[in-house]
Motif scaffolding. Structure first.
Motif, PDB file in Angstrom:
ATOM      1  N   ALA A  47      26.797  19.377  84.366  1.00  0.00           N
ATOM      2  CA  ALA A  47      28.186  19.725  84.079  1.00  0.00           C
ATOM      3  C   ALA A  47      28.301  20.436  82.738  1.00  0.00           C
ATOM      4  O   ALA A  47      27.428  20.340  81.878  1.00  0.00           O
ATOM      5  N   LEU A  48      29.421  21.125  82.586  1.00  0.00           N
ATOM      6  CA  LEU A  48      29.818  21.748  81.321  1.00  0.00           C
ATOM      7  C   LEU A  48      31.056  21.031  80.811  1.00  0.00           C
ATOM      8  O   LEU A  48      31.899  20.597  81.606  1.00  0.00           O
ATOM      9  N   VAL A  49      31.190  20.936  79.507  1.00  0.00           N
ATOM     10  CA  VAL A  49      32.406  20.382  78.917  1.00  0.00           C
ATOM     11  C   VAL A  49      33.485  21.453  79.008  1.00  0.00           C
ATOM     12  O   VAL A  49      33.284  22.592  78.585  1.00  0.00           O
ATOM     13  N   ARG A  50      34.615  21.098  79.566  1.00  0.00           N
ATOM     14  CA  ARG A  50      35.720  22.056  79.684  1.00  0.00           C
ATOM     15  C   ARG A  50      36.850  21.766  78.702  1.00  0.00           C
ATOM     16  O   ARG A  50      37.479  22.677  78.197  1.00  0.00           O
ATOM     17  N   GLU A  51      37.127  20.492  78.437  1.00  0.00           N
ATOM     18  CA  GLU A  51      38.196  20.163  77.500  1.00  0.00           C
ATOM     19  C   GLU A  51      37.892  18.832  76.852  1.00  0.00           C
ATOM     20  O   GLU A  51      37.447  17.893  77.504  1.00  0.00           O
ATOM     21  N   VAL A  52      38.133  18.778  75.547  1.00  0.00           N
ATOM     22  CA  VAL A  52      37.966  17.543  74.792  1.00  0.00           C
ATOM     23  C   VAL A  52      39.294  17.239  74.126  1.00  0.00           C
ATOM     24  O   VAL A  52      39.860  18.094  73.446  1.00  0.00           O
ATOM     25  N   GLN A  53      39.799  16.022  74.344  1.00  0.00           N
ATOM     26  CA  GLN A  53      41.036  15.598  73.702  1.00  0.00           C
ATOM     27  C   GLN A  53      40.701  14.517  72.684  1.00  0.00           C
ATOM     28  O   GLN A  53      39.902  13.624  72.954  1.00  0.00           O
ATOM     29  N   ARG A  54      41.318  14.632  71.501  1.00  0.00           N
ATOM     30  CA  ARG A  54      41.076  13.680  70.415  1.00  0.00           C
ATOM     31  C   ARG A  54      42.392  13.109  69.917  1.00  0.00           C
ATOM     32  O   ARG A  54      43.424  13.777  69.990  1.00  0.00           O
ATOM     33  N   ASP A  55      42.322  11.914  69.373  1.00  0.00           N
ATOM     34  CA  ASP A  55      43.468  11.314  68.714  1.00  0.00           C
ATOM     35  C   ASP A  55      43.759  12.150  67.476  1.00  0.00           C
ATOM     36  O   ASP A  55      42.855  12.417  66.672  1.00  0.00           O
ATOM     37  N   ALA A  56      45.007  12.573  67.317  1.00  0.00           N
ATOM     38  CA  ALA A  56      45.363  13.487  66.233  1.00  0.00           C
ATOM     39  C   ALA A  56      45.172  12.867  64.849  1.00  0.00           C
ATOM     40  O   ALA A  56      44.865  13.578  63.898  1.00  0.00           O
ATOM     41  N   ILE A  57      45.307  11.573  64.734  1.00  0.00           N
ATOM     42  CA  ILE A  57      45.198  10.933  63.431  1.00  0.00           C
ATOM     43  C   ILE A  57      43.781  10.416  63.177  1.00  0.00           C
ATOM     44  O   ILE A  57      43.176  10.696  62.158  1.00  0.00           O
ATOM     45  N   LYS A  58      43.244   9.677  64.111  1.00  0.00           N
ATOM     46  CA  LYS A  58      41.931   9.057  63.921  1.00  0.00           C
ATOM     47  C   LYS A  58      40.771   9.993  64.216  1.00  0.00           C
ATOM     48  O   LYS A  58      39.666   9.786  63.737  1.00  0.00           O
ATOM     49  N   GLY A  59      40.995  11.000  65.049  1.00  0.00           N
ATOM     50  CA  GLY A  59      39.926  11.917  65.429  1.00  0.00           C
ATOM     51  C   GLY A  59      39.014  11.366  66.512  1.00  0.00           C
ATOM     52  O   GLY A  59      38.031  12.000  66.873  1.00  0.00           O
ATOM     53  N   THR A  60      39.327  10.199  67.043  1.00  0.00           N
ATOM     54  CA  THR A  60      38.499   9.608  68.090  1.00  0.00           C
ATOM     55  C   THR A  60      38.718  10.340  69.409  1.00  0.00           C
ATOM     56  O   THR A  60      39.789  10.903  69.660  1.00  0.00           O
ATOM     57  N   LEU A  61      37.701  10.326  70.248  1.00  0.00           N
ATOM     58  CA  LEU A  61      37.807  10.958  71.562  1.00  0.00           C
ATOM     59  C   LEU A  61      38.733  10.136  72.442  1.00  0.00           C
ATOM     60  O   LEU A  61      38.624   8.911  72.502  1.00  0.00           O
ATOM     61  N   THR A  62      39.658  10.803  73.127  1.00  0.00           N
ATOM     62  CA  THR A  62      40.569  10.093  74.031  1.00  0.00           C
ATOM     63  C   THR A  62      40.346  10.471  75.488  1.00  0.00           C
ATOM     64  O   THR A  62      40.656   9.688  76.375  1.00  0.00           O
ATOM     65  N   HIS A  63      39.840  11.679  75.736  1.00  0.00           N
ATOM     66  CA  HIS A  63      39.602  12.119  77.120  1.00  0.00           C
ATOM     67  C   HIS A  63      38.723  13.360  77.092  1.00  0.00           C
ATOM     68  O   HIS A  63      38.787  14.153  76.166  1.00  0.00           O
ATOM     69  N   ILE A  64      37.936  13.515  78.150  1.00  0.00           N
ATOM     70  CA  ILE A  64      37.089  14.705  78.248  1.00  0.00           C
ATOM     71  C   ILE A  64      37.017  15.141  79.704  1.00  0.00           C
ATOM     72  O   ILE A  64      37.015  14.305  80.604  1.00  0.00           O
ATOM     73  N   ASP A  65      37.029  16.448  79.916  1.00  0.00           N
ATOM     74  CA  ASP A  65      36.893  17.025  81.255  1.00  0.00           C
ATOM     75  C   ASP A  65      35.525  17.685  81.370  1.00  0.00           C
ATOM     76  O   ASP A  65      35.141  18.488  80.514  1.00  0.00           O
ATOM     77  N   PHE A  66      34.796  17.341  82.429  1.00  0.00           N
ATOM     78  CA  PHE A  66      33.511  17.948  82.735  1.00  0.00           C
ATOM     79  C   PHE A  66      33.660  18.744  84.020  1.00  0.00           C
ATOM     80  O   PHE A  66      34.273  18.271  84.974  1.00  0.00           O
ATOM     81  N   GLN A  67      33.086  19.939  84.062  1.00  0.00           N
ATOM     82  CA  GLN A  67      33.053  20.718  85.288  1.00  0.00           C
ATOM     83  C   GLN A  67      31.635  20.647  85.851  1.00  0.00           C
ATOM     84  O   GLN A  67      30.689  21.115  85.212  1.00  0.00           O
TER      85      GLN A  67
END
Length: 186
Positions: A47-67
């Motif tokens: 798979a390829l990473v298509r989208e990475v979502q992070r917490d705006a304050i903490k910078g922690t990963l909240t969700h990721i999309d793989f194709q």
């Protein structure tokens, strides 16, 4: 939480340990294939990473999309542009470098993906010199999808402002309008 999608896999919700995901993202980014071992699947899913979502304050990963990809089917993705060397026009002070594109959209087989496209700035010798999409060098297995006439980077001329010389005032001619706090009148 993450999702893996692709026409052979459909859409599959998965959980990924954040610590190991951060390590993989640091090495692979969005331009390298990642092998996902998914519970219930015999083979790893590429798979390829298509989208990475992070917490705006903490910078922690909240969700990721793989194709999920199939190695025999072309994919479309964007890859970054890396600028190398320096422009003689900028070094001499007669121009300023303006970046028009930071990434390029390409189409290729997953195994032919490249990490980035290098743009040599040393060819920008005069103001108004530019590098266009059609000037980019990529392997023959990659098709660039951007308009060939799009500008990637160019040198803009620095216009010297004509300043009128104001006669400096003599120190004795300076008038002090107010000094200190203004007291209110009763």
């Amino acid at each position: 939480p993450a999702v893996v999608f692709g026409h052979e896999i459909g859409s599959l919700a998965i959980q990924v340990p954040e610590k190991s995901l951060r390590a993989v993202l640091g090495r692979a980014g969005t331009t390298h294939l990642i092998s996902l071992r998914i519970e219930g699947h015999q083979k790893p899913v590429l798979a390829l990473v298509r989208e990475v979502q992070r917490d705006a304050i903490k910078g922690t990963l909240t969700h990721i999309d793989f194709q999920a990809v199939v190695m025999t089917e072309k994919i479309r993705t964007t890859i970054p542009v890396h600028f190398v060397n320096e422009s003689p026009a900028v070094l001499s002070g007669i121009g300023i470098l303006l970046h028009d594109l930071d990434e390029i959209e390409i189409e290729c087989l997953p195994g032919d993906l490249i990490e980035h496209i290098e743009v040599d700035l040393s060819v920008l010798k005069e103001p108004d010199d530019a590098v266009y999409v059609k000037d980019l060098k990529v392997p023959p297995t990659i098709t660039i999808l951007n308009d060939p006439d799009d500008m990637v980077v160019h040198v803009a001329r620095i216009e010297e402002a004509e300043l009128e010389e104001a006669a400096p005032e003599a120190a004795g001619e300076v008038e002090v309008v107010r000094k200190g706090k203004v007291e209110e009148e009763e």
